[in-house]
Each structure stands twice: as C-alpha cells, then as structure tokens.
Motif scaffolding. Structure first.
Motif, PDB file in Angstrom:
ATOM      1  N   THR A 123     -20.060   4.402  27.677  1.00  0.00           N
ATOM      2  CA  THR A 123     -20.300   2.982  27.913  1.00  0.00           C
ATOM      3  C   THR A 123     -21.647   2.799  28.595  1.00  0.00           C
ATOM      4  N   THR A 152     -17.591  11.384  17.134  1.00  0.00           N
ATOM      5  CA  THR A 152     -17.193   9.975  17.121  1.00  0.00           C
ATOM      6  C   THR A 152     -16.344   9.624  18.335  1.00  0.00           C
ATOM      7  N   GLY A 153     -15.393  10.511  18.664  1.00  0.00           N
ATOM      8  CA  GLY A 153     -14.548  10.256  19.823  1.00  0.00           C
ATOM      9  C   GLY A 153     -15.326  10.217  21.125  1.00  0.00           C
ATOM     10  N   ASN A 193     -15.564  14.146  13.883  1.00  0.00           N
ATOM     11  CA  ASN A 193     -14.548  13.383  14.605  1.00  0.00           C
ATOM     12  C   ASN A 193     -14.705  13.556  16.112  1.00  0.00           C
ATOM     13  N   ALA A 229     -17.332   7.029  21.407  1.00  0.00           N
ATOM     14  CA  ALA A 229     -16.501   5.871  21.728  1.00  0.00           C
ATOM     15  C   ALA A 229     -16.197   5.798  23.219  1.00  0.00           C
ATOM     16  N   GLU A 230     -16.262   6.933  23.920  1.00  0.00           N
ATOM     17  CA  GLU A 230     -15.976   6.957  25.355  1.00  0.00           C
ATOM     18  C   GLU A 230     -17.181   6.576  26.204  1.00  0.00           C
TER      19      GLU A 230
END
Length: 353
Positions: free
Chosen positions: A98, A91-92, A88, A95-96
């Motif tokens: 870019t 994954t977090g 997790n 996701a941050e």
C-alpha cells in the motif's frame, strides 16, 4: 459496457496444447491409414479394402490419439501451472503493498527467465516509488515547518500588540509583520513554481539572448552589494525567458546573501552555434561551499551550517528550482572550483542559427 468472459492463461494454453495434439494425431492417423491401405492393395490387388483398413488398426490409432491428446493437455496444464506459480506470488505480494508500506518487495524466482526479469523490474520500480514517497514526505514536513515559522512569528506579534495596545509602536510592528509576510510569500511562490515544474507544465520555446536577459534582470535589482558584469553579446539559447529569469534571480539572490562585498555575473559562449553551450556564471566572494556539500545544496529545504543557512533570507528552494529549470532546458547547473566564494555555473546548448 459489456464485459466478456475471458479464460485464464492456463486454460487457454492447455486448450491450445490439446487442439494441437488432436490435429497432429488426425494427420498422423490419416497418413498411416493411407500408407497401410496402399501396402495392402499392393499385396492384394483387386481386393475390396475399407477406408479404415482394419477395425483393430483403427481402434488402436484412435485410442493412441486420444491418449496423446490427454497427456498433452495434462502436461501443458501442469507446466503452465508451475510456470505461473511465481506470477501468482508476485501478484499476491503486490496486492499487499500500500501507499503507507512501500518498503516491501515481490519475490524473485530462481530461474533466470522472463518472469525473473519481470520481478526484478517491479522491484526496481518499487525502489523508485519508495524514494519518491519518502521525498514527498520530507518535502511536506519541511514545507509545513517553513510555512509555520512566519505564521507563528506574525501570530506572536499580533498577540503581544493586543495585550498592550496602548504601548505598541505600530509602525515597527507593521514592518516586522511585513518581513514575515514577505518570507511567507517567497515560500508560497517557490512552492508554486516547484509544483509547476514537477507537473511537467510545458515551457515556452523562444530565442533568448542570455546576455541581454541577464542585463535587464540585473538592472531591475536593488543594489545590496557590488555587481560586476561580464556579459558577452549575442549568446542566444532556446528557452522560456520567464523561467530563465527566475533561474538567474535565484542564483544572484543566493550569491548576494552570502557575498562579502561583490558578486560577479558572467555570460559567454563556448563553442559554435548548435554544438556549443551558453555559460552563465555567478560568483560571490563569500565563505564558499565545501566540495562534499556542492550537491547537497541543490536538494529541497537543505540545511547547511550557519554561514549558509536559509535563515539568512532564503527559502531553501531557490537552488533546487534553478537546477530543475536548467535541466528542463537541456542544460546543467553545478558548483565549480573558484579561488574564493561559491561559483555557480549554468550551461545550456546554444541556439541553432
């Protein structure tokens, strides 16, 4: 398209643990009851014994089975939750990240397990991605700068001509603008070639006589300096003749820009067919390239000292294109030692008979 509901990994593993515990308990309970019933019948022959043997024993076994299943489910739930915690976190963090912030990395757990390997692999992939993004940024900046230079020169010449049209000698002015257009065309042509190479556009596969190809290309060239040929016949390779011709042209263009008086082009075969290599050498008698800069010159838009700057007529892309074409043919392109000047050596596997 119908999307099916899917349980989480934690839920599925917990259910698997519970179902496995229940099945195990049922088997163990049945075995125990059969065994106890057999013992009772052995001590009390002919007695009517129910299948559950005794209510107290049956209740005890059922309660024990339910407790075991519950403990198995709780234990599996907490174990899987703990195991998925670093997932997790990964994954977090992903996701941050870019396209404008590829310098961040996912956390690597302490335990040396598969999740740690996953995190390390992701970080290595992000390292390569960051390098590629940075290279793309530099390439875009350099390309825009090189495209802007001839456009600025042409704009300046046109503006000067428009200010004093009666005093302009249009023939020299047009020749100067044509020189800028030639440079602009060369840059665009090289950029298109790099785009094709980067996109992985497949090259044709033909049997090419490297000596014959080299002779034909040299015959078509204008004579800027003396060209010395040492071309061995029958040196064949498998490749794209157009791209190989472009490779040769780029090497000879580079050599002519920096040669004092002569450029020597050599084609020879080293080893036998299928195991040896076709060797193409382009040697100029110029200032040469320092050993520590021999790999730098193959980078895109490389700027070296004034003696070998691309302001001498190159686009800064020719040697990079040449190396990529060489590698696309399973070969190598390097700068090797020479008594004088720069010696570019191309090696490509010989064609099998």
């Amino acid at each position: 398209m119908i999307t099916r509901h899917s349980w989480s990994v934690r839920t599925r593993l917990t259910l698997i643990a519970v179902v496995t515990a229940v099945l195990s308990d049922v088997i163990i309970t049945a075995t125990v009851m059969i065994f106890v019933r057999g013992l009772v019948q052995a001590h009390r022959p002919g007695a009517a014994i129910p299948w559950y043997v005794h209510p107290g024993l049956f209740v005890f076994l059922v309660v024990t089975s339910l407790l075991t299943a519950a403990l198995s489910g709780i234990g599996a739930y907490h174990t899987v939750t703990e195991a998925l915690t670093p997932v997790n976190a990964i994954t977090g963090k992903l996701a941050e990240i870019t396209a404008t912030d590829v310098g961040r990395r996912v956390p690597v757990p302490r335990a040396r397990d598969e999740i740690r390997q996953l995190a390390e692999t992701i970080n290595e992939t992000l390292d390569r991605l960051e390098e590629a993004v940075e290279q793309q940024r530099r390439f875009a900046a350099d390309a825009s700068h090189d495209l802007r230079s001839p456009l600025t020169a042409m704009r300046t010449q046109v503006e000067e001509a428009l200010q004093y049209p009666e005093d302009v000698d249009w023939v020299p002015k047009a020749q100067a603008m044509l020189a800028s257009l030639d440079r602009l065309q060369s840059i665009v042509s090289d950029l298109l070639m790099l785009a094709r190479l980067d996109s992985g556009t497949p090259a044709s596969k033909e049997i090419v006589d490297l000596g014959e190809l080299t002779a034909g290309e040299l015959d078509r060239r204008p004579r800027r300096v003396e060209l010395i040929r040492k071309l061995e016949p029958g040196v064949t390779v498998v490749g794209d003749p157009l791209r190989l011709a472009r490779l040769l042209t780029n090497l000879v263009d580079n050599a002519e820009r920096h040669a004092v008086s002569t450029v020597t082009v050599t084609v020879a075969a080293h080893g036998g067919p299928g195991t040896g290599a076709a060797v193409l050498e382009v040697l100029d008698d110029g200032a040469g390239i320092a050993p520590e800069q021999r790999e730098v010159v193959f980078r895109r838009f490389t700027r070296l000292d004034a003696a070998r700057s691309r302001d001498a007529g190159g686009t800064g892309l020719g040697l990079s294109i040449a190396r990529e074409i060489a590698e696309g043919h399973g070969g190598t392109l390097r700068i090797e030692d020479s008594p004088k000047g720069a010696r570019f050596v191309l090696r490509i596997p010989l064609a099998r008979p």
